[in-house]
Write a protein that holds these residues in place. Sequence first.
Motif, PDB file in Angstrom:
ATOM      1  N   ASP A  15     -11.356  28.245  14.202  1.00  0.00           N
ATOM      2  CA  ASP A  15     -11.318  28.979  15.456  1.00  0.00           C
ATOM      3  C   ASP A  15     -10.181  29.996  15.519  1.00  0.00           C
ATOM      4  OD1 ASP A  15     -13.523  27.610  16.365  1.00  0.00           O
ATOM      5  OD2 ASP A  15     -12.355  26.163  17.525  1.00  0.00           O
ATOM      6  N   ASN A  16      -9.127  29.772  14.763  1.00  0.00           N
ATOM      7  CA  ASN A  16      -7.987  30.691  14.810  1.00  0.00           C
ATOM      8  C   ASN A  16      -7.819  31.446  13.486  1.00  0.00           C
ATOM      9  OD1 ASN A  16      -7.014  28.707  13.141  1.00  0.00           O
ATOM     10  ND2 ASN A  16      -5.151  28.310  14.305  1.00  0.00           N
ATOM     11  N   PHE A  17      -8.914  31.620  12.754  1.00  0.00           N
ATOM     12  CA  PHE A  17      -8.833  32.249  11.433  1.00  0.00           C
ATOM     13  C   PHE A  17      -8.183  33.631  11.481  1.00  0.00           C
ATOM     14  CE2 PHE A  17     -10.514  35.123   8.207  1.00  0.00           C
ATOM     15  CZ  PHE A  17     -10.013  34.500   7.073  1.00  0.00           C
ATOM     16  N   SER A  18      -8.573  34.482  12.435  1.00  0.00           N
ATOM     17  CA  SER A  18      -8.026  35.844  12.440  1.00  0.00           C
ATOM     18  C   SER A  18      -6.508  35.832  12.627  1.00  0.00           C
ATOM     19  CB  SER A  18      -8.696  36.717  13.507  1.00  0.00           C
ATOM     20  OG  SER A  18      -8.421  36.236  14.792  1.00  0.00           O
ATOM     21  N   HIS A  19      -5.995  34.922  13.443  1.00  0.00           N
ATOM     22  CA  HIS A  19      -4.536  34.834  13.619  1.00  0.00           C
ATOM     23  C   HIS A  19      -3.883  34.305  12.343  1.00  0.00           C
ATOM     24  CE1 HIS A  19      -4.978  34.391  18.273  1.00  0.00           C
ATOM     25  NE2 HIS A  19      -5.344  35.573  17.832  1.00  0.00           N
ATOM     26  N   GLN A  24       4.740  32.262  10.465  1.00  0.00           N
ATOM     27  CA  GLN A  24       4.032  31.306  11.303  1.00  0.00           C
ATOM     28  C   GLN A  24       3.632  30.056  10.506  1.00  0.00           C
ATOM     29  OE1 GLN A  24       3.703  31.904  14.775  1.00  0.00           O
ATOM     30  NE2 GLN A  24       5.234  33.337  14.016  1.00  0.00           N
ATOM     31  N   PRO A  25       3.683  28.887  11.144  1.00  0.00           N
ATOM     32  CA  PRO A  25       3.465  27.623  10.431  1.00  0.00           C
ATOM     33  C   PRO A  25       1.987  27.237  10.288  1.00  0.00           C
ATOM     34  CG  PRO A  25       4.081  27.177  12.687  1.00  0.00           C
ATOM     35  CD  PRO A  25       4.135  28.675  12.514  1.00  0.00           C
ATOM     36  N   TYR A  26       1.244  28.024   9.537  1.00  0.00           N
ATOM     37  CA  TYR A  26      -0.142  27.686   9.233  1.00  0.00           C
ATOM     38  C   TYR A  26      -0.217  26.994   7.884  1.00  0.00           C
ATOM     39  CZ  TYR A  26      -1.762  30.656  13.057  1.00  0.00           C
ATOM     40  OH  TYR A  26      -1.999  31.201  14.289  1.00  0.00           O
ATOM     41  N   ASN A  27      -1.307  26.300   7.640  1.00  0.00           N
ATOM     42  CA  ASN A  27      -1.595  25.725   6.332  1.00  0.00           C
ATOM     43  C   ASN A  27      -2.221  26.854   5.506  1.00  0.00           C
ATOM     44  OD1 ASN A  27      -2.853  24.604   4.089  1.00  0.00           O
ATOM     45  ND2 ASN A  27      -3.344  22.690   5.146  1.00  0.00           N
ATOM     46  N   TYR A  28      -1.412  27.544   4.723  1.00  0.00           N
ATOM     47  CA  TYR A  28      -1.877  28.735   4.021  1.00  0.00           C
ATOM     48  C   TYR A  28      -2.835  28.412   2.883  1.00  0.00           C
ATOM     49  CZ  TYR A  28       1.139  31.393   7.020  1.00  0.00           C
ATOM     50  OH  TYR A  28       1.705  31.954   8.133  1.00  0.00           O
ATOM     51  N   ASP A  29      -2.803  27.194   2.362  1.00  0.00           N
ATOM     52  CA  ASP A  29      -3.817  26.798   1.387  1.00  0.00           C
ATOM     53  C   ASP A  29      -5.187  26.751   2.055  1.00  0.00           C
ATOM     54  OD1 ASP A  29      -1.975  26.597  -0.682  1.00  0.00           O
ATOM     55  OD2 ASP A  29      -1.597  24.463  -0.316  1.00  0.00           O
ATOM     56  N   GLU A  30      -5.228  26.238   3.287  1.00  0.00           N
ATOM     57  CA  GLU A  30      -6.489  26.200   4.028  1.00  0.00           C
ATOM     58  C   GLU A  30      -6.942  27.621   4.385  1.00  0.00           C
ATOM     59  OE1 GLU A  30      -8.532  24.163   7.973  1.00  0.00           O
ATOM     60  OE2 GLU A  30      -6.410  23.820   7.588  1.00  0.00           O
ATOM     61  N   VAL A  31      -6.016  28.477   4.761  1.00  0.00           N
ATOM     62  CA  VAL A  31      -6.365  29.869   5.051  1.00  0.00           C
ATOM     63  C   VAL A  31      -6.991  30.504   3.814  1.00  0.00           C
ATOM     64  CG1 VAL A  31      -5.467  32.162   5.643  1.00  0.00           C
ATOM     65  CG2 VAL A  31      -4.572  30.137   6.821  1.00  0.00           C
ATOM     66  N   GLU A  32      -6.397  30.260   2.661  1.00  0.00           N
ATOM     67  CA  GLU A  32      -6.919  30.823   1.410  1.00  0.00           C
ATOM     68  C   GLU A  32      -8.335  30.322   1.133  1.00  0.00           C
ATOM     69  OE1 GLU A  32      -7.162  33.444  -1.355  1.00  0.00           O
ATOM     70  OE2 GLU A  32      -5.321  33.260  -0.195  1.00  0.00           O
ATOM     71  N   THR A  33      -8.597  29.063   1.416  1.00  0.00           N
ATOM     72  CA  THR A  33      -9.940  28.507   1.229  1.00  0.00           C
ATOM     73  C   THR A  33     -10.946  29.237   2.114  1.00  0.00           C
ATOM     74  OG1 THR A  33      -9.066  26.347   0.618  1.00  0.00           O
ATOM     75  CG2 THR A  33     -11.344  26.409   1.427  1.00  0.00           C
ATOM     76  N   TRP A  34     -10.575  29.485   3.373  1.00  0.00           N
ATOM     77  CA  TRP A  34     -11.451  30.230   4.276  1.00  0.00           C
ATOM     78  C   TRP A  34     -11.673  31.656   3.785  1.00  0.00           C
ATOM     79  CZ3 TRP A  34     -14.526  28.805   8.210  1.00  0.00           C
ATOM     80  CH2 TRP A  34     -14.381  27.511   8.695  1.00  0.00           C
TER      81      TRP A  34
END
Length: 168
Positions: A1-5, A137-147
């Motif tokens: 839901d927050n992919f763009s951010h 920002q404290p995102y899980n960047y491995d998960e962002v990369e997967t998306w």
Amino acid sequence: DNFSHAETARNYRNWTSKGANSQFVIMQNLPPRGKAAPTVQMNDDTLYGVAIVKAKNGKVSFSIPETDNYLAVQVVTERGHGQHYVVEDGVYELAVESEYAMLIYRSGTEKGIQHAVEQLDKVNVADFNFATDYQVQPYNYDEVETWVQNYTKEVNSMDKFTYTFPRT
């Protein structure tokens, strides 16, 4: 839901790691492709200069010097919104929707790479309010990369997906 951010935060993180929150970072060569690129789908025929700046009273300031090649600035907010795209020489003070913004200068290479670098060197960095206090920002960047990989695979598999102009 927050992919763009999260994906935008990844781009900010990538440029922050190059020092763009405290200096104007100018690429000296054409951008790399894929994961090596600091920003998604960079133009193949463009050199980039990037600064991460902090808004003052809801506005960011920058200028585009007079040049003899294509030079433009895209203002990307923390929400992933390319809020402004400016192509005319001049001094600008533009409203933004977030506390920080990424100024992405694009310098055309129609007169060669070295010439494009020289045009970026003309940018007046005194206009920038560098975001020296910006925190990744404290995102899980491995998960962002997967998306990112999943979306890329989906787009590349679409039969009807075409660019609006030839990549050459």
